[in-house]
Motif scaffolding. Structure first.
Motif, short mmCIF file in Angstrom:
data_model
loop_
_atom_site.label_atom_id
_atom_site.label_comp_id
_atom_site.label_asym_id
_atom_site.label_seq_id
_atom_site.Cartn_x
_atom_site.Cartn_y
_atom_site.Cartn_z
N MET A 103 0.82 -1.21 0.00
CA MET A 103 0.00 0.00 0.00
C MET A 103 0.86 1.26 0.00
O MET A 103 0.52 2.26 -0.65
CB MET A 103 -0.94 0.00 1.21
N VAL A 104 1.96 1.24 0.72
CA VAL A 104 2.85 2.39 0.73
C VAL A 104 3.46 2.60 -0.66
O VAL A 104 3.58 3.73 -1.14
CB VAL A 104 3.95 2.23 1.80
N SER A 105 3.82 1.51 -1.31
CA SER A 105 4.36 1.61 -2.67
C SER A 105 3.32 2.20 -3.61
O SER A 105 3.63 3.06 -4.45
CB SER A 105 4.77 0.22 -3.18
N ARG A 106 2.08 1.76 -3.47
CA ARG A 106 1.02 2.29 -4.34
C ARG A 106 0.78 3.77 -4.08
O ARG A 106 0.59 4.55 -5.02
CB ARG A 106 -0.27 1.49 -4.12
N ARG A 107 0.77 4.13 -2.81
CA ARG A 107 0.57 5.56 -2.48
C ARG A 107 1.72 6.40 -3.02
O ARG A 107 1.50 7.48 -3.58
CB ARG A 107 0.45 5.74 -0.96
N ALA A 108 2.94 5.91 -2.88
CA ALA A 108 4.10 6.64 -3.37
C ALA A 108 4.06 6.78 -4.89
O ALA A 108 4.62 7.73 -5.45
CB ALA A 108 5.38 5.95 -2.93
N SER A 109 3.37 5.85 -5.56
CA SER A 109 3.27 5.92 -7.03
C SER A 109 2.19 6.90 -7.48
O SER A 109 2.08 7.17 -8.68
CB SER A 109 2.97 4.53 -7.60
N GLY A 110 1.39 7.42 -6.55
CA GLY A 110 0.40 8.43 -6.88
C GLY A 110 -1.04 8.01 -6.74
O GLY A 110 -1.95 8.83 -6.97
N ILE A 111 -1.31 6.78 -6.36
CA ILE A 111 -2.70 6.35 -6.19
C ILE A 111 -3.29 7.09 -4.99
O ILE A 111 -2.66 7.18 -3.93
CB ILE A 111 -2.79 4.83 -5.98
#
Length: 265
Positions: free
Chosen positions: A46-54
């Protein structure tokens, strides 16, 4: 992908650092929410996804709006805090029946019926994905959800019997979509953002057809931008309404409120 030793799972400070490095303005608050909701490999993902802009809300599965939690998910427009002005203004009016046009996740309608239990609520949208969430948010509170193009989705018996129409219709001019934050541009449906060449195409249709559905003295409320407010007010006035513009600097929000003149017999 975040590389993290499984023996040393992500901690709050790690998440804050990752999000801040990705440009998240509210990294601390977001980190608190993510670490409270997820753990282990799921948190890493989830942190990776948030960092990608989601958008954060799409990851959490909910957005806070007008003091309630609105269920949202991937591919759905995330309700903005500025739209709370639309709800506040509508809730101050005398309402028995309200229609939420371009309802998206149903946030506006859900907030209204939560604060005004007993009203008859109808929500419409063309986006079937958004309506899946609108049904979750609205039907449990007693509201009804209809799929279709603006008023065409409504039951015909509502014609001439609606007290209030609220609309957070798309109002971003097509040429300005590319300059929007990637969270919106890349992860929210274009139908919820693109308002046509001048940004007013959907608003114009909402205003033009509203008098057929409203009672004498009924109201139409449309969210717009501060820059577009004079044009939005003009098109609402041209549809036969008495108009005024309501502005909240705190919310950075603008609403045009139109009232159908009381019919004389």
């Amino acid at each position: 992908m975040i590389r993290q030793d499984s023996l040393h799972p992500l901690l709050l400070l790690d998440v804050v650092h990752i999000l801040r490095s990705a440009g998240c303005v509210y990294a601390e608050d977001e980190a608190q929410l993510l670490t409270a909701a997820f753990g282990g490999a799921e948190l890493e993902d989830m942190v990776s996804r948030r960092a990608s802009g989601i958008p954060l809300e799409q990851l959490l599965g909910w957005a806070e709006f007008c003091g309630i939690r609105v269920t949202v998910g991937p591919g759905v427009f995330v309700p903005r805090r500025r739209t709370e002005l639309l709800v506040e203004q509508a809730a101050s009016l005398s309402i028995e029946t309200v229609v939420d046009i371009c309802c998206g996740s149903g946030a506006v309608g859900a907030a209204l019926i939560s604060g005004l239990p007993g009203i008859e609520l109808h929500c419409t949208d063309v986006d079937p994905v958004a309506l899946e969430f609108a049904r979750i948010n609205v039907e449990s509170l007693g509201g009804q959800v209809h799929q279709g193009d603006l008023y065409a989705a409504l039951p015909l018996n509502l014609r001439g019997n609606v007290d209030v129409v609220v609309a957070n219709a798309p109002y971003v001019p097509t040429d300005e979509i590319g300059s929007m934050p990637s969270e919106a541009r890349d992860h929210e449906p274009m139908v919820a953002l693109d308002g046509g060449v001048d940004g007013l195409e959907v608003q114009r249709r909402v205003a033009a057809d509203a008098p057929r559905w409203l009672v004498s003295g009924g109201h139409l409320l449309i969210e717009t931008s501060a820059v577009q407010a004079p044009e939005t007010e003009s098109l609402v006035r041209e549809a036969g309404f008495d108009t005024r513009v309501v502005r909240s600097d705190e919310l950075d929000a603008t609403v045009v409120l139109g009232t159908i003149p009381t019919r004389r017999h």
